[in-house]
Design an enzyme around this catalytic site. Structure first.
Site, PDB file in Angstrom:
ATOM      1  CE  LYS A   1      -4.310  -2.060   1.174  1.00 43.69           C
ATOM      2  NZ  LYS A   1      -5.334  -2.446   2.138  1.00 43.69           N
TER       3      LYS A   1
ATOM      4  NE  ARG B   1      -7.201  -8.628   0.106  1.00 40.32           N
ATOM      5  CZ  ARG B   1      -6.752  -7.808  -0.847  1.00 40.32           C
ATOM      6  NH1 ARG B   1      -5.763  -6.986  -0.603  1.00 40.32           N
ATOM      7  NH2 ARG B   1      -7.295  -7.821  -2.042  1.00 40.32           N
TER       8      ARG B   1
HETATM    9  N1  PMM Z   1      -7.283  -4.115   0.567  1.00 46.12           N
HETATM   10  C1  PMM Z   1      -7.586  -4.108  -0.732  1.00 46.12           C
HETATM   11  C2  PMM Z   1      -8.613  -4.922  -1.239  1.00 46.12           C
HETATM   12  N2  PMM Z   1      -9.291  -5.752  -0.443  1.00 46.12           N
HETATM   13  N3  PMM Z   1      -9.662  -6.654   1.701  1.00 46.12           N
HETATM   14  C3  PMM Z   1      -9.386  -6.691   3.004  1.00 46.12           C
HETATM   15  N4  PMM Z   1     -10.070  -7.524   3.824  1.00 46.12           N
HETATM   16  N5  PMM Z   1      -8.405  -5.910   3.550  1.00 46.12           N
HETATM   17  C4  PMM Z   1      -7.676  -5.035   2.804  1.00 46.12           C
HETATM   18  O1  PMM Z   1      -6.815  -4.335   3.363  1.00 46.12           O
HETATM   19  C5  PMM Z   1      -7.968  -4.963   1.399  1.00 46.12           C
HETATM   20  C6  PMM Z   1      -8.985  -5.803   0.895  1.00 46.12           C
HETATM   21  C7  PMM Z   1      -6.837  -3.203  -1.650  1.00 46.12           C
HETATM   22  O2  PMM Z   1      -5.646  -3.800  -2.069  1.00 46.12           O
HETATM   23  P1  PMM Z   1      -5.471  -4.521  -3.510  1.00 46.12           P
HETATM   24  O3  PMM Z   1      -5.961  -3.542  -4.544  1.00 46.12           O
HETATM   25  O4  PMM Z   1      -4.058  -4.836  -3.629  1.00 46.12           O
HETATM   26  O5  PMM Z   1      -6.313  -5.753  -3.518  1.00 46.12           O
END
Ligand code: PMM
Length: 317
Positions: free
Chosen positions: A216, A256
């Site tokens: 991030k 994650r």
């Molecule tokens: N961050 C993203 C997308 N989905 N879901 C959860 N539970 N927690 C998060 O921090 C989260 C998520 C955004 O990141 P990406 O675009 O790399 O998927």
């Protein structure tokens, strides 16, 4: 699947965005074959489950319609689930979640914590699946303006507690609920660091906590070059591993991440080192953004939700 929620070991959720525009992997796995191959790779690297999303949630992103979102993810979910992969569906739409569960997904990861779609609680309750309730204040387009808190940790905790109460009221069993602070969602870099430093206050909610810092932008800002240019996503892996490890050592249930192998390796080291636990004093957290006091001690010092500063080793977790 309840076993996954109750899992003792830290759970590693691999990210698979089947989107053209996600901030770190957008476009790389937008076609079916590449997406399936990457899902298989994440599992080979040690992911316990693969989180599949069909809509970018990067700040400022426009929404796609439900049909587009579903068309992106469903074939990939079907294929990976049939191959035995535990799949979670990253969506805030009940219709997409329902179709994904029918296609073989086993977990719903809802970045809106049930706020975006009033029908989501019914879908999750009827499926009996785990539900990740992430802290969220609004869709990507306007979320920067929503990053205003009196005290970010206290406010996020209270808002997550409301989402948990709403889920329980809707009939979702407590043992299906996972909470997530939602790093980067209506949060500044400073908010993300506060949430990281004071994770025990969120763990006090009593639910497994998922931590999603991977690649991030606040990590990019932390690692900015001498001219203040943020480190691009490709150079944020070591920081991702470090912050994921901090979260696990503070008691997070799972992380994650995009690069599963790095995190799995780090967790192997953590386990071999006696699963040291980082515990922060709440006051220290507020004072200095968390403290890593020297010294190891066996056994917990948890009393009434207050945590003493220091590092401890726990043989049984
Ligand atoms: N961050 C993203 C997308 N989905 N879901 C959860 N539970 N927690 C998060 O921090 C989260 C998520 C955004 O990141 P990406 O675009 O790399 O998927």
């Amino acid at each position: 699947m309840t076993d996954l929620v109750r899992a003792q070991a830290p759970v590693v959720m691999g990210v698979l965005n089947v989107t053209p525009d996600s901030f770190s992997d957008g476009g790389r796995y937008a076609d079916f074959t590449a997406a399936v191959a990457h899902g298989v790779r994440l599992v080979a690297d040690g992911a316990h489950l693969v989180d599949i999303g069909g809509e970018s949630t990067r700040p400022g992103a426009d929404r796609v319609d439900a049909e587009t979102e579903a068309a992106r993810v469903l074939p990939v979910i079907r294929e990976l689930a049939a191959a035995g992969v535990v799949v979670s569906i990253d969506t805030s739409r009940a219709r997409v979640a329902e179709a994904a569960l029918a296609a073989g997904a086993a977990v719903v990861n809802d970045v809106s914590g049930g706020l975006a779609d009033p029908d989501m609680a019914r879908v999750v309750r009827d499926a009996g699946c785990p539900w990740v309730l992430m802290h969220w204040r609004g869709h990507s387009r306007g979320m920067r303006e929503l990053a205003r808190y009196t005290d970010v940790v206290t406010d996020v905790r209270a808002e997550l507690a409301q989402r948990v109460d709403a889920a329980l009221t809707a009939g979702v069993p407590a043992d299906r609920i996972v909470v997530d602070p939602g790093l980067g969602f209506a949060k500044t870099a400073e908010h993300n660091w506060q949430l990281t430093a004071r994770l025990p206050e969120l763990l006090d909610l009593g639910f497994p906590l998922l931590f999603g810092a991977s690649r991030k932008s606040y990590l990019g800002r932390l690692l900015a070059d001498a001219d203040g240019v943020p480190r691009p996503t490709a150079g944020r892996e070591a920081a991702t591993v470090a912050t994921s490890l901090l979260a696990v050592a503070a008691g997070a249930w799972g992380v994650r991440v995009h690069d599963v192998l790095g995190t799995v390796d780090a967790l192997a080291v953590w386990r071999a080192g006696g699963r040291p636990r980082l515990v922060t004093d709440r006051a220290a957290g507020q004072r200095a953004g968390g403290e890593l006091a020297a010294g190891e001690r066996a056994g917990g010092e948890r009393a009434g939700g207050k945590l003493a500063g220091g590092i401890q080793t726990e043989g049984d977790r």
